[in-house]
Write a protein that holds these residues in place. Structure first.
Motif, short mmCIF file in Angstrom:
data_model
loop_
_atom_site.label_atom_id
_atom_site.label_comp_id
_atom_site.label_asym_id
_atom_site.label_seq_id
_atom_site.Cartn_x
_atom_site.Cartn_y
_atom_site.Cartn_z
N ALA A 137 22.08 80.29 103.64
CA ALA A 137 22.88 79.29 104.34
C ALA A 137 24.17 78.93 103.61
O ALA A 137 25.02 78.24 104.17
CB ALA A 137 22.05 78.01 104.53
N MET A 138 24.36 79.42 102.39
CA MET A 138 25.42 78.88 101.54
C MET A 138 26.77 79.60 101.54
O MET A 138 27.81 78.93 101.57
CB MET A 138 24.91 78.80 100.09
CG MET A 138 23.87 77.73 99.87
SD MET A 138 23.25 77.72 98.17
CE MET A 138 24.74 77.38 97.25
N PRO A 139 26.84 80.93 101.44
CA PRO A 139 28.10 81.57 101.02
C PRO A 139 29.36 81.23 101.81
O PRO A 139 30.36 80.79 101.22
CB PRO A 139 27.76 83.06 101.11
CG PRO A 139 26.30 83.12 100.85
CD PRO A 139 25.74 81.91 101.54
N GLY A 169 28.82 72.19 108.38
CA GLY A 169 28.54 73.28 107.46
C GLY A 169 29.43 73.31 106.25
O GLY A 169 28.97 73.37 105.11
N VAL A 170 30.74 73.27 106.46
CA VAL A 170 31.69 73.22 105.35
C VAL A 170 31.73 71.82 104.75
O VAL A 170 31.74 71.65 103.53
CB VAL A 170 33.10 73.66 105.80
CG1 VAL A 170 34.11 73.49 104.67
CG2 VAL A 170 33.09 75.11 106.28
N GLY A 171 31.72 70.81 105.62
CA GLY A 171 31.90 69.43 105.17
C GLY A 171 30.88 68.98 104.16
O GLY A 171 31.24 68.33 103.16
N VAL A 310 19.88 73.22 105.92
CA VAL A 310 19.31 74.34 106.67
C VAL A 310 18.52 73.82 107.87
O VAL A 310 17.68 72.93 107.73
CB VAL A 310 18.38 75.19 105.78
CG1 VAL A 310 17.84 76.39 106.55
CG2 VAL A 310 19.10 75.63 104.52
N ASP A 311 18.80 74.37 109.04
CA ASP A 311 18.04 74.02 110.23
C ASP A 311 16.59 74.49 110.04
O ASP A 311 16.35 75.59 109.53
CB ASP A 311 18.65 74.71 111.46
CG ASP A 311 18.13 74.15 112.77
OD1 ASP A 311 16.95 74.41 113.07
OD2 ASP A 311 18.89 73.49 113.49
N GLU A 312 15.63 73.67 110.44
CA GLU A 312 14.22 73.96 110.19
C GLU A 312 13.66 75.08 111.06
O GLU A 312 12.62 75.66 110.74
CB GLU A 312 13.39 72.69 110.38
CG GLU A 312 13.69 71.60 109.37
CD GLU A 312 12.83 70.37 109.58
OE1 GLU A 312 12.07 70.34 110.59
OE2 GLU A 312 12.91 69.45 108.76
N ARG A 313 14.31 75.39 112.16
CA ARG A 313 13.76 76.41 113.07
C ARG A 313 13.79 77.79 112.43
O ARG A 313 14.70 78.11 111.67
CB ARG A 313 14.53 76.40 114.39
CG ARG A 313 14.21 75.18 115.25
CD ARG A 313 15.17 75.02 116.39
NE ARG A 313 16.48 74.54 115.94
CZ ARG A 313 17.44 74.13 116.76
NH1 ARG A 313 17.25 74.18 118.07
NH2 ARG A 313 18.59 73.70 116.28
N LYS A 335 22.55 75.03 108.88
CA LYS A 335 22.74 76.45 109.14
C LYS A 335 21.46 77.07 109.69
O LYS A 335 20.37 76.83 109.17
CB LYS A 335 23.14 77.16 107.83
CG LYS A 335 23.87 78.48 108.01
CD LYS A 335 25.28 78.27 108.50
CE LYS A 335 26.09 79.56 108.58
NZ LYS A 335 26.60 79.99 107.28
N LEU A 336 21.60 77.89 110.72
CA LEU A 336 20.46 78.62 111.27
C LEU A 336 20.27 79.91 110.46
O LEU A 336 21.20 80.70 110.30
CB LEU A 336 20.72 78.98 112.73
CG LEU A 336 20.70 77.79 113.71
CD1 LEU A 336 21.25 78.21 115.06
CD2 LEU A 336 19.30 77.24 113.87
#
Length: 342
Positions: A137-139, A169-171, A310-313, A335-336
């Motif tokens: 989820a990071m880069p 995401g960026v924020g 990170v989105d849990e789905r 992030k998905l």
């Protein structure tokens, strides 16, 4: 070029990948040739990928600036385990856990596949305290945040930083990075995001209930913020020009693609920088610096100063299209992530 082969999961010269064959069509699970690491590259067994809005734009034919011809394997963020290092690679060896913003644009293979070959300069060792899901989820988000806040605006202790979209995401990366540099951070969001924004160390500003003039006066005595990081573009970027400090202030945007009047910024004697995170992958220039930025991400994460949202789905390679559909409809929280290796 993607070479398809007959479906055969036991064949070690092939791998499964989700292919975007033509614009605006669902991704298709296909067997393709497994790549081989060349000079300066590493072959990675991909454990997890993630889905960004740009991935979805490429799939739907709306991401021309990414220069990704179809058919293609999409997915820009990647994390996994090094299978082999090509000639000249000394930074990584087999079994290293790595991550990075490394493919999915500019003709480069993406991460929605079982294996991938990526430029070693774009990668870093994964944080030991984060899962592969968290690392995936990071880069893209972290590099975009770091380039604007650190490389362009040169954030430092004692500054007041305003982040537009602090739970995005960026924020949420900008907020956490600014805090590690000793800045006093403020972040806009909706009322439902207040608890999260405050949990990562920022003062919450409800953008629906508070005007620019009101929060500039309240938090800066009318002088403006030292740094304003815009993650939303459009009218929010225009508003940023009126929220920045006179003379020494700096506005950064990762979505400054429209036409904007610079008069408010000029009348404050402030400066502006744009961030285009894809440049190293598209041009080949500056790739080593992206790897260096990811090394900084690893340090911060291992120090407990950076936690990705990170989105849990959960999604598998075969259900990655579902993640794309959610991103397209704007219904994700964090992030998905696609678990490529089940």
């Amino acid at each position: 070029m993607i070479r398809k082969t007959p479906m055969n999961t036991e064949n070690k010269t092939t791998m499964q990948a989700m292919i975007a064959e033509t614009a605006n069509e669902p991704l298709k699970l296909t067997d393709i040739e497994r790549p081989v690491a060349g000079e300066g590259q590493v072959l990675i067994k991909i454990i997890a990928s993630s889905v960004s809005p740009l991935d979805n734009k490429i799939r739907t034919g709306k991401g021309a600036h990414a220069h990704q011809p179809l058919p293609a394997v999409l997915g820009m963020d990647v994390t996994g385990i090094v299978e082999a290092a090509g000639a000249g690679v000394t930074a990584f060896k087999a079994r290293d856990e790595v991550y990075g913003l490394a493919g999915g644009i500019g003709g480069l293979q993406g991460s929605l596949a079982q294996y991938g070959v990526f430029d070693a300069d774009l990668l870093a060792v994964k944080p030991s305290n984060l899962s592969f899901r968290q690392a995936a989820a990071m880069p893209l988000n972290f590099i975009t945040a770091w380039e604007g806040l650190v490389d362009r605006a040169q954030v430092h202790a004692g500054q007041k930083v305003l982040v537009h979209g602090g739970a995005g995401g960026v924020g949420h990366n900008v907020v956490q990075i600014a805090r590690t540099f000793g800045a006093d951070v403020y972040a806009t969001g909706s009322a439902g995001q207040q608890q999260y924004i405050e949990s990562i160390g920022a003062t919450f500003i409800d953008y629906r209930a508070t005007t620019i003039d009101e929060y500039v006066n309240k938090y800066t005595a009318g002088e403006g913020f030292d740094i304003v990081y815009d993650t939303l573009g459009g009218a929010t970027l225009d508003a940023s020009f009126n929220a920045v400090r006179y003379y020494t202030g700096h506005v950064v945007s990762c979505l400054g693609w429209g036409e904007h009047k610079l008069a408010p910024l000029s009348f404050r004697g402030a400066t502006y920088s744009g961030v285009f995170t894809l440049m190293p992958m598209l041009t080949g220039k500056g790739r080593k610096h992206h790897g260096e930025i990811m090394q900084e991400a690893t340090k911060l994460a291992e120090a407990g100063k950076l936690v990705p949202l990170v989105d849990e789905r959960r999604f598998t390679l075969a259900t990655a299209q579902e993640a794309h559909d959610i991103v397209e409809n704007g219904k994700s929280v964090g992030k998905l992530v696609v678990d490529v290796a089940e």
